[in-house]
Motif scaffolding. Structure first.
Motif, PDB file in Angstrom:
ATOM      1  N   PHE A  12      -8.032   5.851 -12.091  1.00 16.18           N
ATOM      2  CA  PHE A  12      -7.758   5.615 -10.678  1.00 16.18           C
ATOM      3  C   PHE A  12      -8.653   4.530 -10.100  1.00 16.18           C
ATOM      4  CE2 PHE A  12      -5.207   9.397 -10.891  1.00 16.18           C
ATOM      5  CZ  PHE A  12      -4.161   9.021 -10.088  1.00 16.18           C
ATOM      6  N   VAL A  31     -10.734   9.648 -13.295  1.00 18.97           N
ATOM      7  CA  VAL A  31     -11.503   8.900 -12.304  1.00 18.97           C
ATOM      8  C   VAL A  31     -11.548   7.414 -12.660  1.00 18.97           C
ATOM      9  CG1 VAL A  31     -13.704   9.453 -13.387  1.00 18.97           C
ATOM     10  CG2 VAL A  31     -13.631   8.857 -10.986  1.00 18.97           C
ATOM     11  N   PHE A  44     -10.916  13.009  -8.098  1.00 19.22           N
ATOM     12  CA  PHE A  44     -11.398  13.034  -9.479  1.00 19.22           C
ATOM     13  C   PHE A  44     -12.869  12.650  -9.564  1.00 19.22           C
ATOM     14  CE2 PHE A  44      -6.755  12.238 -10.152  1.00 19.22           C
ATOM     15  CZ  PHE A  44      -6.501  13.555 -10.476  1.00 19.22           C
ATOM     16  N   LEU A  45     -13.299  11.782  -8.654  1.00 20.96           N
ATOM     17  CA  LEU A  45     -14.715  11.413  -8.620  1.00 20.96           C
ATOM     18  C   LEU A  45     -15.566  12.628  -8.265  1.00 20.96           C
ATOM     19  CD1 LEU A  45     -16.736   8.992  -8.713  1.00 20.96           C
ATOM     20  CD2 LEU A  45     -16.525   8.925  -6.245  1.00 20.96           C
ATOM     21  N   PHE A  73      -6.689  10.316  -4.512  1.00 27.09           N
ATOM     22  CA  PHE A  73      -6.738  10.649  -5.936  1.00 27.09           C
ATOM     23  C   PHE A  73      -8.099  10.318  -6.514  1.00 27.09           C
ATOM     24  CE2 PHE A  73      -2.028  10.678  -6.229  1.00 27.09           C
ATOM     25  CZ  PHE A  73      -1.908  11.835  -6.952  1.00 27.09           C
ATOM     26  N   PHE A  74      -8.537   9.093  -6.249  1.00 29.25           N
ATOM     27  CA  PHE A  74      -9.791   8.639  -6.816  1.00 29.25           C
ATOM     28  C   PHE A  74     -10.938   9.532  -6.357  1.00 29.25           C
ATOM     29  CE2 PHE A  74     -13.584   5.925  -6.448  1.00 29.25           C
ATOM     30  CZ  PHE A  74     -13.764   5.678  -7.793  1.00 29.25           C
ATOM     31  N   PRO A 120      -4.523   1.587  -1.001  1.00 31.00           N
ATOM     32  CA  PRO A 120      -3.716   2.647  -0.402  1.00 31.00           C
ATOM     33  C   PRO A 120      -4.516   3.928  -0.223  1.00 31.00           C
ATOM     34  CG  PRO A 120      -2.644   1.712  -2.330  1.00 31.00           C
ATOM     35  CD  PRO A 120      -4.042   1.216  -2.333  1.00 31.00           C
ATOM     36  N   LEU A 180      -7.353   1.316  -8.102  1.00 30.24           N
ATOM     37  CA  LEU A 180      -7.974   0.888  -6.836  1.00 30.24           C
ATOM     38  C   LEU A 180      -8.272  -0.611  -6.904  1.00 30.24           C
ATOM     39  CD1 LEU A 180      -8.652   2.840  -4.551  1.00 30.24           C
ATOM     40  CD2 LEU A 180     -11.006   2.779  -5.263  1.00 30.24           C
ATOM     41  N   LEU A 232       5.736  10.105  -5.512  1.00 31.40           N
ATOM     42  CA  LEU A 232       6.242  11.326  -4.885  1.00 31.40           C
ATOM     43  C   LEU A 232       7.756  11.406  -4.967  1.00 31.40           C
ATOM     44  CD1 LEU A 232       4.111  11.652  -1.661  1.00 31.40           C
ATOM     45  CD2 LEU A 232       3.894  12.889  -3.783  1.00 31.40           C
ATOM     46  N   PHE A 241      -3.419   6.817  -0.395  1.00 34.31           N
ATOM     47  CA  PHE A 241      -2.960   7.739  -1.438  1.00 34.31           C
ATOM     48  C   PHE A 241      -3.844   7.642  -2.680  1.00 34.31           C
ATOM     49  CE2 PHE A 241       0.635   9.065  -4.325  1.00 34.31           C
ATOM     50  CZ  PHE A 241       0.702  10.344  -3.838  1.00 34.31           C
ATOM     51  N   ILE A 242      -4.113   6.396  -3.114  1.00 34.83           N
ATOM     52  CA  ILE A 242      -4.964   6.189  -4.285  1.00 34.83           C
ATOM     53  C   ILE A 242      -6.392   6.601  -3.964  1.00 34.83           C
ATOM     54  CG2 ILE A 242      -5.798   4.452  -5.902  1.00 34.83           C
ATOM     55  CD1 ILE A 242      -2.986   4.684  -6.346  1.00 34.83           C
ATOM     56  N   LYS A 270       0.816  -1.208   0.000  1.00 34.55           N
ATOM     57  CA  LYS A 270       0.000   0.000   0.000  1.00 34.55           C
ATOM     58  C   LYS A 270       0.849   1.256   0.000  1.00 34.55           C
ATOM     59  CE  LYS A 270      -2.886  -1.953   3.092  1.00 34.55           C
ATOM     60  NZ  LYS A 270      -3.685  -1.727   4.278  1.00 34.55           N
ATOM     61  N   PRO A 293       2.360   3.446  -4.032  1.00 32.16           N
ATOM     62  CA  PRO A 293       2.020   4.661  -4.785  1.00 32.16           C
ATOM     63  C   PRO A 293       2.867   5.851  -4.375  1.00 32.16           C
ATOM     64  CG  PRO A 293       0.063   3.735  -3.776  1.00 32.16           C
ATOM     65  CD  PRO A 293       1.187   2.893  -3.365  1.00 32.16           C
ATOM     66  N   PHE A 324      -0.577  16.132  -0.883  1.00 31.83           N
ATOM     67  CA  PHE A 324       0.328  15.529  -1.851  1.00 31.83           C
ATOM     68  C   PHE A 324      -0.427  14.657  -2.826  1.00 31.83           C
ATOM     69  CE2 PHE A 324       3.358  17.016   1.073  1.00 31.83           C
ATOM     70  CZ  PHE A 324       4.440  17.304   0.286  1.00 31.83           C
TER      71      PHE A 324
END
Lengths: 283, 268
Positions: A242, A239, B97-98, B93-94, B87, A246, A208, B89-90, A201, A204, B193
């Motif tokens: 990502f 979206v 954008f959603l 992001f998701f 994660p 996920l 960075l 982090f994801i 996890k 990602p 971030f």
């Protein structure tokens, strides 16, 4: 072309192949990082058990250093600190007669020969060096956690086992190699498998650290170049990209969970633990 | 410029008050301490609200996961798996954008594209899932004698939950929950971030720390300052939760009390 035919064509363009390769990059980095972190962890745990006080302090400090501070701060810190540290060491050895200070105001200046990698190095070397720094950073941070787990596991090995080995006249080193290390894995596995999940996890975050990983590509390919014009024949699809990431991570976690629970079942077979007892009863 | 002047200029910069421009040259220690401290406001804000709301949802989810009714159990299990298996982090992001694509159709979602609400929702769900797993584990390990005693007293339903199950669950879960709380505060540093932008450079502590590290190319000053702030914050959380742990355990003989031990579980 439209519909599915178009989509299948679009999803196999050169850029998308790059996206798919980046999954391989992430898996490769993971495969390098995990053993390296385990090595750091073993070193840290051994240092924390050392009889020499300064080494013991070093080990304990290393284990404690990641506590209380967000890990992401360490990631951001170590990448620059390692880079500057390496360049500084090269600077001192390669250019001994350089008169000026390395830090000039807000700049960090080393002589050209000390640059890492050298300014005229090919592009792939820069990328490999960047990825190497990222892996080292990950290994340092996760090594501290692995050290914690292994230190606990070493202490969980029954004291009687070690005493028996000592009674046979083994030296301290022999006791460690022949008795302690083979037995500690059963105790360490739950902690290590937890760490593996966490490591998955954390991948990602490579984004960075400047590695062109799946997050980078998902942002690139999903987005529109500018507000009005786009290189891609679609609007803002980030979206969906990502959502795909996920699902990828969820599947990866699930697979790891299944595999690790099998390994654990295999290791507890015949052990005098409550898990082993439960297996005997079920059989 | 005196240090006090800097403090009055930048103390609430992260909220948009005071000096508009961030320092560009001649960075003083005082500026770094003030701005990074100012960013801590966001970390504390995200942490406290997400933890407070998450506590309620986590209790509900844990009860749902322990339920015998399939219609309650399955959604709770999926929720927990979704947020613990991917994660953070994801997730950020998701979610960003959603919310962005939703807000172009429904104006209701426009607030969610900014960090103060959107990231808060993600953190809220995330900590709920992690805490729910902790609470679920505690529910499973409630001593059989406790529930039998409750039955013997004729307690049932809400009273039984309120007087016996819930306090015991909290008592058993509290050490692990303390770590979750510490860890949530650390996770708040990820917000700026990921997808969520720091509008007009109003960011959290790590945002300013990396700003200084970028500008001065010297990581050895801002990051230790950030680390210091977080260590203080962590100690405060341990103190507060430890005090509450004492309250939860005060009816027990002292050798049977569970102590809060700090065991970080790293990133999510």
């Amino acid at each position: 072309m439209d519909g599915l035919a178009w989509l299948s064509c679009y999803l196999t363009t050169g850029k998308h192949i790059g996206f798919y390769w980046s999954f391989g990059t992430v898996l490769l980095l993971l495969a390098i990082t995990a053993p390296t972190a385990l090595l750091f962890g073993y070193g840290g745990a051994s240092a924390a058990r050392s009889r020499v006080a300064p080494i013991r302090w070093f080990g304990k400090t290393y284990m404690a250093i990641v506590r209380g501070v967000p890990d992401i701060a360490f990631f951001l810190f170590f990448v620059i600190a390692l880079d500057q540290g390496i360049e500084y060491l090269r600077h001192v050895t390669l250019c001994p007669d350089w008169g000026q200070s390395v830090r000039q105001g807000n700049d960090f200046v080393v002589c050209t020969a000390a640059k890492m990698p050298l300014g005229n190095a090919p592009q792939w070397l820069h990328e490999v060096y960047g990825a190497g720094l990222a892996v080292l950073t990950f290994a340092i941070v996760f090594g501290a956690f692995a050290a914690n787990v292994l230190f606990g596991a070493m202490r969980a090995v029954p004291r009687a086992q070690l005493e028996t080995a000592e009674a046979y006249g083994m030296t301290r080193r022999q006791v460690t190699r022949r008795v302690l290390v083979p037995q500690m894995w059963v105790y360490a596995l739950p902690g290590l498998s937890n760490l593996w999940m966490v490591l998955i996890k954390a991948t990602p975050l490579l984004f960075l650290l400047g590695v062109e990983d799946i997050v980078y590509w998902a942002r690139e390919l999903g987005g529109t170049k500018t507000a009005r014009f786009t290189d891609y024949p679609h609007g803002d699809w980030r979206v969906y990209y990502f959502a795909f990431l996920l699902v990828f991570y969820l599947a990866f976690t699930k697979v790891s969970e299944v595999v690790l629970s099998r390994v654990m079942a295999r290791l507890t077979r015949g052990q005098a633990t409550s898990g082993g007892e439960a297996q005997r009863k079920a059989a | 410029m005196s240090c006090w002047q800097t403090v009055t200029d930048y103390a609430f910069r992260s909220l948009g008050y005071g000096e508009r421009l961030l320092p560009r040259t001649d960075f003083t220690l005082c500026q770094q301490f003030t701005l990074i401290g100012s960013g801590m406001i966001w970390n504390i804000y995200f942490g406290i609200i997400a933890l407070g709301c998450g506590f309620v949802l986590a209790t509900a989810l844990a009860l749902g996961k322990a339920s015998t009714v399939k219609a309650l159990r399955k959604p709770s299990e999926w929720f927990i798996f979704l947020f613990r298996g991917s994660p953070l982090f994801i997730q950020f992001f998701f979610a960003y954008f959603l919310f962005q694509s939703l807000s172009s159709q429904y104006p209701f979602f426009s607030g969610f594209t900014s960090a103060w609400l959107g990231a808060l929702v993600v953190l809220f769900f995330n900590t709920s899932a992690y805490s729910a797993e902790i609470f679920f584990g505690a529910l499973q390990s409630i001593p059989k004698g406790d529930t039998e005693a409750a039955d013997a007293y004729g307690l049932s339903g809400w009273t039984r939950f309120r007087r016996v199950i819930w306090p015991t669950m909290l008592r058993l879960a509290w050490p692990a929950y303390t770590n979750e709380a510490i860890f949530l505060f650390h996770a708040t540093t990820l917000v700026f971030f990921s997808g969520f932008p720091a509008i007009q450079q109003r960011g959290d502590a790590l945002y300013y720390a990396s700003y200084f590290a970028d500008k001065t190319f010297n990581p050895f000053v801002p990051y230790p300052i950030l680390a210091g702030y977080f260590i203080i914050l962590t100690l405060c959380i341990i103190g507060l939760f430890g005090w509450f742990n004492g309250r939860l355990n005060r009816h027990l003989p002292s050798d049977r009390r569970t102590r809060v031990r700090y065991r970080p579980q790293v990133l999510r």
